[in-house]
Design an enzyme around this catalytic site. Structure first.
Site, PDB file in Angstrom:
ATOM      1  N   ARG A  76       0.818  -1.218   0.000  1.00  5.66           N
ATOM      2  CA  ARG A  76       0.000   0.000   0.000  1.00  5.66           C
ATOM      3  C   ARG A  76       0.852   1.269   0.000  1.00  5.66           C
ATOM      4  NH1 ARG A  76      -3.676  -1.172   4.341  1.00  5.66           N
ATOM      5  NH2 ARG A  76      -2.218   0.006   5.586  1.00  5.66           N
ATOM      6  N   TYR A 129     -12.333  23.241  -9.951  1.00  6.61           N
ATOM      7  CA  TYR A 129     -12.808  21.987 -10.558  1.00  6.61           C
ATOM      8  C   TYR A 129     -14.056  21.489  -9.800  1.00  6.61           C
ATOM      9  CZ  TYR A 129     -12.399  17.014 -11.936  1.00  6.61           C
ATOM     10  OH  TYR A 129     -12.628  15.747 -12.402  1.00  6.61           O
ATOM     11  N   ASP A 199      -3.788  23.243  -7.599  1.00  5.28           N
ATOM     12  CA  ASP A 199      -4.105  22.227  -8.607  1.00  5.28           C
ATOM     13  C   ASP A 199      -3.430  22.697  -9.892  1.00  5.28           C
ATOM     14  OD1 ASP A 199      -5.222  20.714 -10.675  1.00  5.28           O
ATOM     15  OD2 ASP A 199      -7.142  20.472  -9.632  1.00  5.28           O
ATOM     16  N   LYS A 224      -4.445  13.346 -16.905  1.00  7.82           N
ATOM     17  CA  LYS A 224      -4.552  14.228 -18.060  1.00  7.82           C
ATOM     18  C   LYS A 224      -3.242  14.198 -18.856  1.00  7.82           C
ATOM     19  CE  LYS A 224      -8.626  15.137 -16.412  1.00  7.82           C
ATOM     20  NZ  LYS A 224      -8.959  16.196 -15.485  1.00  7.82           N
TER      21      LYS A 224
HETATM   22  C1  LIG Z   1      -9.552  15.955 -14.152  1.00  3.91           C
HETATM   23  C2  LIG Z   1      -9.154  16.911 -13.131  1.00  3.91           C
HETATM   24  C3  LIG Z   1      -8.979  16.510 -11.805  1.00  3.91           C
HETATM   25  C4  LIG Z   1      -9.317  15.125 -11.319  1.00  3.91           C
HETATM   26  O1  LIG Z   1      -8.490  14.142 -11.811  1.00  3.91           O
HETATM   27  P1  LIG Z   1      -9.007  12.601 -11.871  1.00  3.91           P
HETATM   28  O2  LIG Z   1      -7.768  11.838 -12.064  1.00  3.91           O
HETATM   29  O3  LIG Z   1      -9.966  12.543 -13.014  1.00  3.91           O
HETATM   30  O4  LIG Z   1      -9.675  12.310 -10.567  1.00  3.91           O
HETATM   31  C5  LIG Z   1      -8.539  17.449 -10.907  1.00  3.91           C
HETATM   32  N1  LIG Z   1      -8.284  18.717 -11.266  1.00  3.91           N
HETATM   33  C6  LIG Z   1      -8.445  19.145 -12.533  1.00  3.91           C
HETATM   34  C7  LIG Z   1      -8.146  20.566 -12.863  1.00  3.91           C
HETATM   35  C8  LIG Z   1      -8.892  18.267 -13.497  1.00  3.91           C
HETATM   36  O5  LIG Z   1      -9.095  18.711 -14.743  1.00  3.91           O
END
Ligand SMILES: *Cc1c(COP(=O)(O)O)cnc(C)c1O
Length: 419
Positions: A76, A129, A199, A224
């Site tokens: 983990r 987000y 973020d 992404k």
């Molecule tokens: C897609 C996204 C997330 C979340 O990521 P996941 O891996 O889909 O949970 C967080 N912040 C932003 C800006 C995003 O575009």
């Protein structure tokens, strides 16, 4: 083969000074490969294990001490593959350490939860987000945390107080793309002893040096651009060992960890990150400039464009922009809007972005939700420009937008024949 040969040297084989003077493209090729040489391979091994075994009681006891995510302990806490990716990400971000989590959202909720609780006040940037906002409102507020929103660094300064536990910012904002000044936000927060989390998904470490701008905890949905192949979910959190202390403890207690397979695939994505980002950027700019001049497009919300209100700030804090971006269309009936969206042949209809394929999605920012479906509201559409040829994408957009031009005689606020 022993664990120690698989985990490799704790420090990367190239010295830090060597890495710092490398161009990002070169660095991306060399990070996260420390365990490869032990098996005479270019790529590090994929190590899948739930149990970690030790040869002596002393080794076992050492491993159970403290909270470590960079050495063997139990599945983990990661395997050699996880540690490779975490180390790679820390190096790319110019900081000490990284934590891999099961998704981008898991990374965000871990950072927020680690700083939440009764008596804690969390300041969050507007336009965050959607799922981050939902977590704040549904989970954190219910558990006694006060959440307040700011739209600028000046508003943030006025909100900072003694019980502020963390500032959480996303730049640019999701969907509406407003830029936030990371330098001003960090200096205001630090003056009150408050850490800043960001973020940084849109910028990636290639186009945004978040820690250099003052951010303490940088978060990426590696789902992404970083992985870039639309085949997994992964979150990455970077910062100094101290800055991530509470987050590390939270992750340890909550089992938020990523699977080694996902980390291995992401390391593969990392090799091409710089070239992909450059190509996404060139195509996104080509398409965005074409859209700016299109009669059916009211506005293109993309800080990389000179006309965008966030352009100056973007230019001073980012070294590039690969998208995604948003376009504003005139009001139209739901039926016309559906015909426009359904018309696309190359753009897939779906959430997410950062992969090789172009995507289109109706964008309904939180503050516009109440009027979603109202036919006189402007229509926002989020585009992710993939790695296809930009001219083909423009042709696809041109064809879909012609649906709106033909329907432009319709009155937005009244039912029309196609309703
Ligand atoms: C897609 C996204 C997330 C979340 O990521 P996941 O891996 O889909 O949970 C967080 N912040 C932003 C800006 C995003 O575009």
């Amino acid at each position: 083969m022993t664990w120690s040969s698989l985990t490799g040297p704790l420090l990367p084989s190239l010295s830090l000074t060597e890495k710092e003077t490398m161009h990002p493209e070169t660095q991306l090729i060399h990070v996260g490969r420390n365990t490869a040489s032990a098996i005479h391979a270019i790529n590090p091994p994929l190590v899948r294990t739930s149990t970690t075994v030790f040869s002596t009681l002393d080794e076992y006891k050492q491993a159970q001490r403290g909270i470590v995510f960079d050495g063997p302990r139990y599945g983990r806490s990661g395997t050699a593959t996880t540690f490779e990716l975490q180390r790679a990400m820390a190096e790319l971000s110019g900081t000490e350490t990284a934590i891999a989590t099961s998704s981008g959202l898991a990374a965000i909720t871990a950072v927020l939860s680690a700083h939440a609780g009764p008596g804690h006040r969390i300041l969050v940037s507007a336009g965050i987000y959607g799922p981050t906002r939902a977590f704040c409102e549904e989970e954190l507020v219910r558990a006694g945390t006060v959440i307040e929103y700011f739209s600028s660094s000046a508003e943030l300064s006025a909100l900072l107080c003694d019980d502020t536990s963390i500032v959480f910012v996303e730049t640019p904002a999701s969907l509406t793309m407003e830029m936030f000044d990371l330098v001003a936000i960090s200096s205001a927060a630090h003056a009150r002893g408050v850490p800043v989390a960001c973020d940084s998904t849109w910028g990636t470490p290639v186009f945004l040096d978040a820690h250099a701008l003052g951010v303490d905890i940088s978060i990426h949905a590696a789902t992404k651009f970083i992985n870039g192949h639309s085949d997994l979910l992964l979150g990455l959190i970077t910062g100094t060992y101290d800055a991530l202390g509470r987050v590390r403890a939270h992750c340890d207690r909550n089992g938020t960890h990523a699977a080694p397979d996902v980390c291995w695939l992401t390391l593969r994505g990392v090799r091409t990150l710089a070239v992909r980002m450059q190509r996404h950027q060139t195509s996104a700019l080509t398409v965005a400039r074409w859209l700016e001049a299109h009669p059916a497009v009211r506005r293109v919300l993309f800080p990389a464009l000179e006309a965008d209100p966030g352009h100056k700030l973007w230019k001073s804090q980012f070294s590039g922009a690969a998208g995604p971006f948003t376009i504003e269309l005139p009001p139209c009936s739901e039926a016309t809007f559906a015909r426009f969206i359904d018309h696309f042949a190359l753009f897939g209809l779906g959430t997410s972005w950062g992969g090789f394929e172009s995507l289109v999605m109706p964008a309904v920012p939180h503050h516009l939700r109440a009027i979603d479906g109202a036919s006189d509201a402007p229509r926002l559409v989020r585009l992710h420009i993939g790695l296809e040829n930009a001219e083909d994408l423009i042709e696809d957009l041109d064809s879909a937008l012609s649906v709106l031009l033909y329907a432009s005689g319709e009155s937005g606020s009244h039912p029309t024949s196609d309703d």
